[in-house]
Design a protein around this motif. Structure first.
Motif, PDB file in Angstrom:
ATOM      1  N   ILE A  24       0.757  -1.167  -0.068  1.00 49.97           N
ATOM      2  CA  ILE A  24       0.032  -0.128  -0.164  1.00 49.97           C
ATOM      3  C   ILE A  24       0.917   1.258  -0.003  1.00 49.97           C
ATOM      4  O   ILE A  24       0.491   2.299  -0.733  1.00 49.97           O
ATOM      5  CB  ILE A  24      -1.245  -0.037   1.166  1.00 49.97           C
ATOM      6  CG1 ILE A  24      -1.929  -1.100   1.133  1.00 49.97           C
ATOM      7  CG2 ILE A  24      -1.569   1.272   1.331  1.00 49.97           C
ATOM      8  CD1 ILE A  24      -2.709  -1.320   2.466  1.00 49.97           C
ATOM      9  N   TYR A  56      -7.870   7.291  -5.619  1.00 57.68           N
ATOM     10  CA  TYR A  56      -7.372   6.510  -4.707  1.00 57.68           C
ATOM     11  C   TYR A  56      -7.492   7.091  -3.028  1.00 57.68           C
ATOM     12  O   TYR A  56      -7.930   6.671  -2.433  1.00 57.68           O
ATOM     13  CB  TYR A  56      -6.021   6.154  -4.991  1.00 57.68           C
ATOM     14  CG  TYR A  56      -5.250   5.091  -3.887  1.00 57.68           C
ATOM     15  CD1 TYR A  56      -5.427   3.746  -4.094  1.00 57.68           C
ATOM     16  CD2 TYR A  56      -4.454   5.855  -2.949  1.00 57.68           C
ATOM     17  CE1 TYR A  56      -4.765   2.864  -3.230  1.00 57.68           C
ATOM     18  CE2 TYR A  56      -3.827   4.662  -2.036  1.00 57.68           C
ATOM     19  CZ  TYR A  56      -4.130   3.388  -2.142  1.00 57.68           C
ATOM     20  OH  TYR A  56      -3.335   2.676  -1.406  1.00 57.68           O
ATOM     21  N   ILE A  60      -9.920   5.596  -0.347  1.00 56.58           N
ATOM     22  CA  ILE A  60      -9.154   5.088   0.943  1.00 56.58           C
ATOM     23  C   ILE A  60      -9.681   5.862   2.245  1.00 56.58           C
ATOM     24  O   ILE A  60      -9.933   5.362   3.179  1.00 56.58           O
ATOM     25  CB  ILE A  60      -7.853   4.866   0.686  1.00 56.58           C
ATOM     26  CG1 ILE A  60      -7.110   4.240   1.874  1.00 56.58           C
ATOM     27  CG2 ILE A  60      -7.118   6.338   0.824  1.00 56.58           C
ATOM     28  CD1 ILE A  60      -5.626   4.073   1.707  1.00 56.58           C
ATOM     29  N   GLY A 111      -8.220   1.631  -3.662  1.00 53.68           N
ATOM     30  CA  GLY A 111      -8.403   2.276  -2.534  1.00 53.68           C
ATOM     31  C   GLY A 111      -9.392   1.736  -1.423  1.00 53.68           C
ATOM     32  O   GLY A 111      -9.055   1.630   0.014  1.00 53.68           O
ATOM     33  N   ALA A 114      -7.335  -1.073   0.218  1.00 58.07           N
ATOM     34  CA  ALA A 114      -6.580  -0.580   1.179  1.00 58.07           C
ATOM     35  C   ALA A 114      -6.870   0.020   2.326  1.00 58.07           C
ATOM     36  O   ALA A 114      -6.586  -0.103   3.630  1.00 58.07           O
ATOM     37  CB  ALA A 114      -5.457   0.464   0.472  1.00 58.07           C
ATOM     38  N   ALA A 115      -8.100   0.554   2.219  1.00 60.56           N
ATOM     39  CA  ALA A 115      -8.925   1.065   3.397  1.00 60.56           C
ATOM     40  C   ALA A 115      -9.300   0.056   4.187  1.00 60.56           C
ATOM     41  O   ALA A 115      -9.503   0.270   5.518  1.00 60.56           O
ATOM     42  CB  ALA A 115     -10.007   1.785   2.782  1.00 60.56           C
TER      43      ALA A 115
END
Length: 469
Positions: A24, A56, A60, A111, A114-115
């Motif tokens: 990330i 992104y 995120i 995103g 990754a969040a």
């Protein structure tokens, strides 16, 4: 419910989480230097190509809170696996994207993945490692992740000048798959057993809408005009939905965020300093990139090489923060980081010779990196492990959202100043303002902590999960 903490589980969890966070961080910091290459290959303007970063950041920032709470409620292992799989799929989609539209859509998928990964990854470590080794493990995880931060500009510049920007994403895909497979085999499950297996869907919709409109308004405000109907309309929607979210969280039986979290003084102070450090880091990287390429005339690869010095010290800040935590309370570590960062940002504007610029840049990177990295460790020290994902999600939401606002403010400041003065002077003015803001925050935090100690409301020495600030 705490996970089984066998040696294999701890090792597997560490590897899976460290690799995921490495991906990330590398992905985000590599793409900054690839924007011109994306613009040229896809035949779009640089402003349009910036949506690969904005989309992104939007995704995120909007889903950190949702991802962190989903891990606490439904299980951290499953949420980590889902987020890692989505990030890997998004990476492949980015690498294969035939145009800007599909590329932006794949970046949104990255995103969201990754969040889900970031807050849950932190809480996986918190709930897998025993208290005596938890801080060290978190520091080491952030150290590995920050190697991605260190390598990001170098990898981004190198791939952009070499085989092409798509290889940034081709690198992410197998690494993400490795993290996914290790997590599938070794990461034990854990969740907040006091929470009902219900997610506040209306709260999710309101917070996502509020953050999405706020971030979009901030990202596009300079281009659209801060007084335009679109910008003001988005700010209004963000304010209304944000207010409705707070009302909803006070009334619902199963809130997405327990608002009592903000009565935890150590948590609030650490979150504030971590957010400010992240804002400073984003602005410093942004201004240094403009300075190195626009004023110094360096290529993306050479600019990335200059970034190695501060970025390597950012990588060391994770283990350093864990070591300092054994001897200092969280806010004292954060104040030290802020002191280094603020003085470094200011000093960076006073030097031009390379023999001095690079070490000062490194000094600045150490302070800023320690600030935003250690905040992730510190928040886990001052909240109960059962709510670790929620606490990490709230912290990360503040950091990313305010980071985007800081970047937009820096860009707007440059636009306002450059007609009257050279770009280099505008960069220096904004950097000095940022350094002064960080130093002022350090003074406020330490004064507040001293006052609370004088009143006997906090102890002088850290001790356990509800340790002093």
């Amino acid at each position: 419910m705490r996970a089984e903490s066998s040696a294999a589980a701890r090792t597997g969890a560490f590897i899976a989480v460290a690799v995921a966070l490495f991906c990330i961080q590398l992905d985000f910091f590599a793409l900054n230097l690839a924007i011109p290459g994306i613009s040229a290959e896809l035949g779009v303007t640089v402003s349009a190509a910036q949506w690969t970063l904005s989309a992104y950041m939007l995704a995120i920032g909007c889903f950190f809170i949702v991802g962190g709470r989903m891990g606490d409620v439904f299980g951290r292992r499953g949420t980590l696996l889902a987020g890692t799989a989505l990030f890997a799929a998004g990476s492949v989609g980015c690498a294969l994207a035939p145009g800007l539209g599909p590329l932006v859509a794949a970046r949104v998928a990255q995103g969201v993945g990754a969040a889900f990964v970031f807050p849950v990854a932190v809480s996986v470590i918190t709930n897998t490692f025993p208290e005596e080794s938890r801080t060290k493990a978190l520091g080491a995880v952030f150290g590995v992740a920050n190697i991605g931060t260190a390598l990001g500009p170098f990898v981004g510049g190198g791939f952009t000048e070499g085989p092409g920007w798509r290889w940034i994403f081709w690198l992410m895909a197998p690494l993400s798959l490795l993290s996914l497979l290790v997590a599938l085999v070794y990461v034990p499950d854990s969740r907040d057993t006091s929470a009902s297996r219900e997610l506040d869907l209306l709260g999710c919709a309101l917070i996502v809408c509020s953050l999405a409109t706020l971030t979009t308004a901030v990202e596009r405000g300079d281009a659209w005009g801060w007084n335009s109907a679109r910008t003001l309309g988005l700010f209004a929607v963000a304010a209304v939905t944000g207010g409705l979210f707070l009302v909803r969280e006070r009334l619902t039986r199963h809130p997405l965020i327990d608002l009592r979290l903000f009565r935890n003084i150590p948590y609030v102070l650490v979150t504030a300093m971590g957010t400010l450090s992240n804002m400073g880091y984003g602005v410093t990287v942004f201004l240094a990139t403009l300075y190195l390429q626009g004023v110094r005339g360096l290529s993306p690869l050479l600019a990335g090489t200059v970034f190695l010095a501060p970025a390597l010290l950012v990588a060391l800040s994770g283990p350093l923060g864990a070591r300092l935590a054994r001897h200092m309370p969280p806010t004292a570590v954060m104040a030290l980081a802020g002191g280094l960062a603020g003085t470094g940002m200011y000093a960076l504007t006073e030097v031009s010779a390379w023999w001095l610029y690079v070490p000062v840049f490194a000094w600045c990177g150490l302070g800023l990196g320690l600030g935003w990295t250690y905040s992730g460790v510190a928040t886990q020290q001052v909240v109960a492990p059962a709510r670790a994902g929620e606490a990490a999600g709230v912290l990360l939401t503040f950091m990313v959202t305010m980071g985007a606002i800081a970047l937009a403010g820096a860009a707007a400041g440059i636009s306002a100043m450059t007609p009257q003065r050279p770009p280099e002077e505008a960069y220096d003015a904004i950097m000095r303002l940022g350094g002064a803001a960080v130093l002022a925050a350090v003074a406020v935090v330490m004064a507040l902590r001293h006052r609370l100690m004088a009143r006997g409301r906090v102890a002088a020495v850290p001790s356990g999960p509800d340790r002093a600030p």
